[in-house]
Design an enzyme around this catalytic site. Structure first.
Site, PDB file in Angstrom:
ATOM      1  N   ASP A  80       2.122   3.509   1.131  1.00  0.00           N
ATOM      2  CA  ASP A  80       2.725   2.267   0.627  1.00  0.00           C
ATOM      3  C   ASP A  80       1.853   1.076   0.967  1.00  0.00           C
ATOM      4  OD1 ASP A  80       5.121   4.220   0.990  1.00  0.00           O
ATOM      5  OD2 ASP A  80       5.707   2.691  -0.462  1.00  0.00           O
ATOM      6  N   CYS A 120       7.296  13.344   1.036  1.00  0.00           N
ATOM      7  CA  CYS A 120       7.786  12.374   0.065  1.00  0.00           C
ATOM      8  C   CYS A 120       7.284  12.713  -1.348  1.00  0.00           C
ATOM      9  CB  CYS A 120       7.420  10.949   0.479  1.00  0.00           C
ATOM     10  SG  CYS A 120       8.401   9.671  -0.349  1.00  0.00           S
ATOM     11  N   ARG A 133      11.886  -5.087  -1.993  1.00  0.00           N
ATOM     12  CA  ARG A 133      11.535  -4.151  -0.916  1.00  0.00           C
ATOM     13  C   ARG A 133      10.282  -4.694  -0.227  1.00  0.00           C
ATOM     14  NH1 ARG A 133      11.417   2.042  -2.313  1.00  0.00           N
ATOM     15  NH2 ARG A 133      11.902   2.202  -0.094  1.00  0.00           N
TER      16      ARG A 133
HETATM   17  C1  RUB Z   1       7.586   6.362  -1.444  1.00  0.00           C
HETATM   18  C2  RUB Z   1       6.413   6.740  -0.586  1.00  0.00           C
HETATM   19  C3  RUB Z   1       5.177   7.206  -1.307  1.00  0.00           C
HETATM   20  C4  RUB Z   1       4.257   5.985  -1.546  1.00  0.00           C
HETATM   21  C5  RUB Z   1       3.081   6.331  -2.447  1.00  0.00           C
HETATM   22  O1  RUB Z   1       8.631   5.774  -0.709  1.00  0.00           O
HETATM   23  O2  RUB Z   1       6.415   6.605   0.616  1.00  0.00           O
HETATM   24  O3  RUB Z   1       4.462   8.133  -0.523  1.00  0.00           O
HETATM   25  O4  RUB Z   1       4.990   4.944  -2.138  1.00  0.00           O
HETATM   26  O5  RUB Z   1       3.548   6.657  -3.753  1.00  0.00           O
HETATM   27  P1  RUB Z   1       9.990   5.357  -1.475  1.00  0.00           P
HETATM   28  P2  RUB Z   1       2.577   6.459  -5.038  1.00  0.00           P
HETATM   29  O6  RUB Z   1      10.532   6.604  -2.096  1.00  0.00           O
HETATM   30  O7  RUB Z   1      10.872   4.814  -0.386  1.00  0.00           O
HETATM   31  O8  RUB Z   1       9.626   4.305  -2.502  1.00  0.00           O
HETATM   32  O9  RUB Z   1       1.361   7.265  -4.751  1.00  0.00           O
HETATM   33  O10 RUB Z   1       3.380   6.992  -6.196  1.00  0.00           O
HETATM   34  O11 RUB Z   1       2.270   5.011  -5.147  1.00  0.00           O
END
Ligand code: RUB
Length: 317
Positions: free
Chosen positions: A199, A130, A65
Site C-alpha cells: 500500500d 491479501c 482511507r
Molecule cells: C489491500 C492490500 C494489497 C495492496 C496492494 O488492502 O494490502 O496488498 O493494496 O494491492 P485492502 P495492489 O484490501 O485493505 O485495500 O497491488 O492491487 O495495488
C-alpha cells in the site's frame, strides 16, 4: 458533505470507505476516474469555481482511507496539470490527465509483471497474503511465459481477500492451496517465494501492506524463503522522504466480532489495524515497473521521482 461534490464522486468515496473498491492500485484508478467525472459534469461558471469543486472532490476522496499512498499520488497526478485559464480548458486538463494516469497505471503493472516474472522459475511455489493486482501481474506474466507456478494462499483475516486471490489464480490455471493465516509458517518450507503487494513503500525501504505481512516476512526470513514485494512506483510514499510516517488505518470492531459475541466474552477491547510495516531487512526485492530494487536503495528512485517536492491539491485554500 460538500454540496459541490458530484454524487458519483461521493458514491466512489463511499465504496472505497466500505471496501467495495479496495487494493491500492484499484483505489488509485477509481479516484482518477472520479475526478474526471467531477470535471466533465462540472457546471462551474468561472475557473476559480471549477478549481474549488475539484479540490472539494479530491478532499472527499482523500479522506476515505489513510494508508494507501496511491490515493493521494493519483489525486496529485490528475490535478497537477490544471494550467488552463478557462473552465473549458481546465476541464480538458483534468480529463486528459486522468486518462493518462489510468493508461500509465495499466502499463506500469504490465511492465512490473515482466520484471517480477523473471524472478519466478518453472515449477516454483509462491505464498501470497491479501490480494494484490501488482503481485498477481507477476504470476500472470510467468504463466504466459509457459512456467508452471503453484500457490499457497493465506485467507487473510478479517476480510478474506485471499479468496479473491485464490479465484484469480485459479482463473490463470495456477493450482491453489488455501490456508488459514496461522498455518503460514507450517508451509513455508514448501515455498520458493513469498509474493506480496504494498500500500506504501517508505523512503527507508519499509513496506506497508495488509496486516500480517510483517509476521509472514519474519517467518519467511527465518526459513530462508525470499520475500518479493510487487509495488509499482505509484506506491512510493513521498512524505517519508521528509520524515513523515505512514498512517496505519484502524477499522471497526464489527469486522472481527459481532456485538453479541463480544458481550458474551466480557466486552474486551478490540483492535483492528488494517496494515503493518515490514522493515527493509525482511524484504529481498521490491519489484517496480522501473526494475527491481533492494529495499535500501528505493530512496534513489524516490529522489528521482519526487525530487521537486509534492503538492496537496485537496487542501483548503
Ligand atoms: C489491500 C492490500 C494489497 C495492496 C496492494 O488492502 O494490502 O496488498 O493494496 O494491492 P485492502 P495492489 O484490501 O485493505 O485495500 O497491488 O492491487 O495495488
Amino acid at each position: 458533505m460538500d454540496e459541490r461534490v458530484h454524487p458519483e464522486v461521493r458514491r466512489i468515496a463511499e465504496e472505497i470507505d466500505t471496501m467495495e473498491i479496495r487494493g491500492a492500485a484499484t483505489i488509485a484508478d477509481a479516484v482518477a476516474r472520479a475526478l474526471r467525472t467531477q470535471a466533465r459534469e462540472s457546471e462551474a461558471t468561472d475557473p476559480e469555481m471549477f478549481r474549488g469543486e475539484l479540490r472539494a472532490a479530491a478532499r472527499t476522496l482523500y479522506e476515505t482511507r489513510p494508508t494507501a499512498v496511491s490515493l493521494p499520488n493519483a489525486l496529485r497526478y490528475v490535478l497537477r496539470g490544471m494550467s488552463a485559464t478557462t473552465v473549458e480548458g481546465l476541464r480538458q486538463n483534468v480529463v486528459d490527465s486522468a486518462d493518462e494516469f489510468c493508461a500509465r497505471l495499466e502499463r506500469a503493472q504490465a511492465d512490473l509483471g515482466q520484471v517480477g516474472a523473471n524472478r519466478l522459475r518453472d515449477g516454483d511455489v509462491i505464498m501470497t497474503h491479501c490480494h494484490s493486482t501488482d503481485a498477481l501481474a507477476c504470476v500472470e506474466t510467468a504463466v504466459k511465459q509457459g512456467k508452471h507456478i503453484e500457490a499457497i494462499v493465506k485467507e487473510t483475516r478479517p476480510r478474506n481477500q485471499g479468496h479473491i486471490t485464490a479465484r484469480e489464480l485459479h482463473e490463470m490455471g495456477v493450482p491453489v492451496t488455501l490456508i488459514v493465516d496461522s498455518a503460514a509458517r507450517r508451509y513455508l518450507n514448501d515455498v520458493d517465494h513469498v509474493l506480496v503487494g504494498a500500500d506504501a513503500v517508505a523512503a527507508d525501504g519499509s513496506v506497508i501492506n495488509k496486516i500480517g505481512t510483517s509476521g509472514l516476512a519474519v517467518n519467511a526470513r527465518d526459513r530462508g524463503t525470499p520475500i518479493m514485494v510487487a509495488a509499482q512506483t505509484l506506491k512510493l510514499h513521498p512524505g517519508t522522504m521528509t520524515g513523515h510516517t505512514v498512517d496505519i488505518e484502524m477499522r471497526e470492531t464489527e469486522e472481527i466480532i459481532d456485538a453479541e459475541t463480544l458481550a458474551e466474552i466480557g466486552n474486551p477491547t478490540v483492535k483492528n489495524p488494517a496494515f503493518d510495516v515490514t522493515p527493509p531487512r525482511y524484504v529481498d526485492a521490491i519489484v517496480t515497473e522501473r526494475g527491481q530494487f533492494p529495499p535500501e536503495s528505493i530512496v534513489i528512485l524516490m529522489r528521482e521521482l519526487f525530487g521537486e517536492g509534492t503538492t496537496e491539491p485537496w487542501a483548503e485554500r
